[in-house]
Design a protein around this motif. Structure first.
Motif, mmCIF file in Angstrom:
data_model
loop_
_atom_site.group_PDB
_atom_site.id
_atom_site.type_symbol
_atom_site.label_atom_id
_atom_site.label_comp_id
_atom_site.label_asym_id
_atom_site.label_seq_id
_atom_site.Cartn_x
_atom_site.Cartn_y
_atom_site.Cartn_z
ATOM 1 N N ALA A 1 12.034 2.839 -66.633
ATOM 2 C CA ALA A 1 12.023 2.895 -68.096
ATOM 3 C C ALA A 1 11.788 1.511 -68.704
ATOM 4 C CB ALA A 1 13.340 3.480 -68.598
ATOM 5 N N SER A 2 12.448 0.502 -68.155
ATOM 6 C CA SER A 2 12.282 -0.858 -68.678
ATOM 7 C C SER A 2 10.858 -1.359 -68.492
ATOM 8 C CB SER A 2 13.251 -1.815 -67.992
ATOM 9 O OG SER A 2 14.580 -1.461 -68.271
ATOM 10 N N LEU A 3 10.293 -1.134 -67.319
ATOM 11 C CA LEU A 3 8.924 -1.581 -67.063
ATOM 12 C C LEU A 3 7.942 -0.940 -68.036
ATOM 13 C CD1 LEU A 3 6.930 -3.175 -65.316
ATOM 14 C CD2 LEU A 3 6.752 -1.142 -63.874
ATOM 15 N N THR A 4 8.095 0.345 -68.252
ATOM 16 C CA THR A 4 7.212 1.062 -69.174
ATOM 17 C C THR A 4 7.308 0.498 -70.588
ATOM 18 O OG1 THR A 4 7.451 3.059 -67.847
ATOM 19 C CG2 THR A 4 6.628 3.333 -70.092
ATOM 20 N N VAL A 5 8.527 0.342 -71.078
ATOM 21 C CA VAL A 5 8.716 -0.141 -72.446
ATOM 22 C C VAL A 5 8.256 -1.588 -72.588
ATOM 23 C CG1 VAL A 5 10.456 -0.697 -74.194
ATOM 24 C CG2 VAL A 5 10.533 1.487 -73.002
ATOM 25 N N ILE A 6 8.556 -2.431 -71.605
ATOM 26 C CA ILE A 6 8.171 -3.840 -71.675
ATOM 27 C C ILE A 6 6.652 -3.982 -71.695
ATOM 28 C CG2 ILE A 6 8.185 -6.024 -70.407
ATOM 29 C CD1 ILE A 6 11.040 -5.151 -69.451
ATOM 30 N N LEU A 7 5.961 -3.239 -70.853
ATOM 31 C CA LEU A 7 4.500 -3.319 -70.842
ATOM 32 C C LEU A 7 3.895 -2.830 -72.155
ATOM 33 C CD1 LEU A 7 3.647 -2.235 -67.194
ATOM 34 C CD2 LEU A 7 3.566 -4.526 -68.178
ATOM 35 N N LEU A 8 4.449 -1.780 -72.721
ATOM 36 C CA LEU A 8 3.956 -1.291 -74.012
ATOM 37 C C LEU A 8 4.215 -2.298 -75.133
ATOM 38 C CD1 LEU A 8 4.975 2.467 -73.812
ATOM 39 C CD2 LEU A 8 2.658 1.521 -73.803
ATOM 40 N N VAL A 9 5.398 -2.877 -75.152
ATOM 41 C CA VAL A 9 5.721 -3.876 -76.178
ATOM 42 C C VAL A 9 4.814 -5.089 -76.039
ATOM 43 C CG1 VAL A 9 7.485 -5.539 -76.921
ATOM 44 C CG2 VAL A 9 8.093 -3.158 -76.547
ATOM 45 N N TYR A 10 4.586 -5.535 -74.809
ATOM 46 C CA TYR A 10 3.723 -6.693 -74.601
ATOM 47 C C TYR A 10 2.290 -6.406 -75.038
ATOM 48 C CZ TYR A 10 1.151 -10.424 -72.362
ATOM 49 O OH TYR A 10 0.318 -11.481 -72.130
ATOM 50 N N GLU A 11 1.783 -5.255 -74.641
ATOM 51 C CA GLU A 11 0.391 -4.926 -74.949
ATOM 52 C C GLU A 11 0.167 -4.720 -76.448
ATOM 53 O OE1 GLU A 11 -3.559 -4.376 -74.634
ATOM 54 O OE2 GLU A 11 -2.249 -5.005 -73.014
ATOM 55 N N TYR A 12 1.036 -3.945 -77.080
ATOM 56 C CA TYR A 12 0.810 -3.589 -78.484
ATOM 57 C C TYR A 12 1.569 -4.473 -79.474
ATOM 58 C CZ TYR A 12 -1.466 0.426 -76.497
ATOM 59 O OH TYR A 12 -2.320 1.225 -75.778
ATOM 60 N N GLY A 13 2.590 -5.182 -79.018
ATOM 61 C CA GLY A 13 3.368 -6.002 -79.929
ATOM 62 C C GLY A 13 3.089 -7.486 -79.846
ATOM 63 N N VAL A 14 2.647 -7.964 -78.689
ATOM 64 C CA VAL A 14 2.432 -9.399 -78.510
ATOM 65 C C VAL A 14 0.952 -9.746 -78.475
ATOM 66 C CG1 VAL A 14 2.813 -11.362 -76.968
ATOM 67 C CG2 VAL A 14 4.626 -9.692 -77.323
ATOM 68 N N ARG A 15 0.191 -9.083 -77.656
ATOM 69 C CA ARG A 15 -1.212 -9.457 -77.454
ATOM 70 C C ARG A 15 -2.111 -9.131 -78.629
ATOM 71 N NH1 ARG A 15 -4.006 -7.595 -72.430
ATOM 72 N NH2 ARG A 15 -5.368 -9.287 -73.039
ATOM 73 N N ARG A 16 -1.729 -8.248 -79.510
ATOM 74 C CA ARG A 16 -2.628 -7.751 -80.556
ATOM 75 C C ARG A 16 -2.613 -8.553 -81.856
ATOM 76 N NH1 ARG A 16 -5.457 -2.924 -78.752
ATOM 77 N NH2 ARG A 16 -4.568 -2.652 -76.688
ATOM 78 N N THR A 17 -1.606 -9.378 -82.097
ATOM 79 C CA THR A 17 -1.557 -10.106 -83.366
ATOM 80 C C THR A 17 -1.542 -11.613 -83.136
ATOM 81 O OG1 THR A 17 0.851 -10.142 -83.482
ATOM 82 C CG2 THR A 17 -0.246 -8.224 -84.443
ATOM 83 N N ARG A 18 -2.108 -12.350 -84.076
ATOM 84 C CA ARG A 18 -2.198 -13.810 -83.960
ATOM 85 C C ARG A 18 -0.825 -14.458 -84.032
ATOM 86 N NH1 ARG A 18 -7.907 -15.510 -85.754
ATOM 87 N NH2 ARG A 18 -7.194 -17.532 -85.024
ATOM 88 N N VAL A 19 0.044 -13.935 -84.879
ATOM 89 C CA VAL A 19 1.371 -14.540 -85.057
ATOM 90 C C VAL A 19 2.173 -14.440 -83.764
ATOM 91 C CG1 VAL A 19 3.558 -14.366 -86.305
ATOM 92 C CG2 VAL A 19 1.405 -14.085 -87.523
ATOM 93 N N THR A 20 2.229 -13.267 -83.178
ATOM 94 C CA THR A 20 3.013 -13.119 -81.950
ATOM 95 C C THR A 20 2.363 -13.855 -80.780
ATOM 96 O OG1 THR A 20 1.979 -10.971 -81.557
ATOM 97 C CG2 THR A 20 4.150 -10.971 -82.603
ATOM 98 N N ARG A 21 1.043 -13.927 -80.760
ATOM 99 C CA ARG A 21 0.378 -14.709 -79.713
ATOM 100 C C ARG A 21 0.794 -16.173 -79.832
ATOM 101 N NH1 ARG A 21 -3.584 -12.446 -76.845
ATOM 102 N NH2 ARG A 21 -4.586 -14.438 -76.439
ATOM 103 N N PHE A 22 0.833 -16.694 -81.045
ATOM 104 C CA PHE A 22 1.253 -18.077 -81.264
ATOM 105 C C PHE A 22 2.711 -18.279 -80.842
ATOM 106 C CE2 PHE A 22 3.354 -21.157 -84.050
ATOM 107 C CZ PHE A 22 2.682 -22.307 -83.676
ATOM 108 N N LEU A 23 3.590 -17.351 -81.232
ATOM 109 C CA LEU A 23 5.011 -17.474 -80.907
ATOM 110 C C LEU A 23 5.273 -17.440 -79.406
ATOM 111 C CD1 LEU A 23 6.569 -15.271 -83.712
ATOM 112 C CD2 LEU A 23 6.625 -17.761 -83.515
ATOM 113 N N PHE A 24 4.432 -16.746 -78.660
ATOM 114 C CA PHE A 24 4.598 -16.671 -77.211
ATOM 115 C C PHE A 24 3.752 -17.702 -76.469
ATOM 116 C CE2 PHE A 24 6.591 -12.747 -78.321
ATOM 117 C CZ PHE A 24 7.535 -12.553 -77.332
ATOM 118 N N GLY A 25 3.141 -18.631 -77.204
ATOM 119 C CA GLY A 25 2.410 -19.722 -76.587
ATOM 120 C C GLY A 25 1.050 -19.353 -76.024
ATOM 121 N N MET A 26 0.437 -18.332 -76.573
ATOM 122 C CA MET A 26 -0.882 -17.899 -76.111
ATOM 123 C C MET A 26 -1.952 -18.449 -77.048
ATOM 124 S SD MET A 26 0.292 -13.990 -75.377
ATOM 125 C CE MET A 26 -1.196 -13.402 -74.645
ATOM 126 N N ARG A 27 -3.191 -18.397 -76.633
ATOM 127 C CA ARG A 27 -4.296 -18.816 -77.501
ATOM 128 C C ARG A 27 -4.358 -17.922 -78.727
ATOM 129 N NH1 ARG A 27 -8.088 -19.607 -72.532
ATOM 130 N NH2 ARG A 27 -7.612 -21.765 -72.057
#
Length: 68
Positions: free
Chosen positions: A33-59
């Motif tokens: 359950a944790s793996l599923t939720v974490i991957l979904l949050v990362y894909e749709y919550g972190v990688r998709r927006t500029r603000v969250t990409r910046f907060l997580f140290g991504m380009r």
């Protein structure tokens, strides 16, 4: 990833640990359950927006997924 996985694992563990099931089933449930939720949050919550990409140290711009 630690910032993402800690609250998710704790939330699932809180709901699973008190149940009268074997420890292997509890562990498997928490991990799956944790793996599923974490991957979904990362894909749709972190990688998709500029603000969250910046907060997580991504380009700033997401990488292109199509070939030229």
């Amino acid at each position: 990833m630690y910032v993402l996985h800690q609250p998710v694992v704790v939330a699932f563990a809180y709901g699973v640990v008190g149940r009268p099931t074997p420890i292997v089933a509890k562990y498997g449930t928490i991990v799956a359950a944790s793996l599923t939720v974490i991957l979904l949050v990362y894909e749709y919550g972190v990688r998709r927006t500029r603000v969250t990409r910046f907060l997580f140290g991504m380009r700033g711009t997401p990488p292109s997924t199509h070939l030229r």
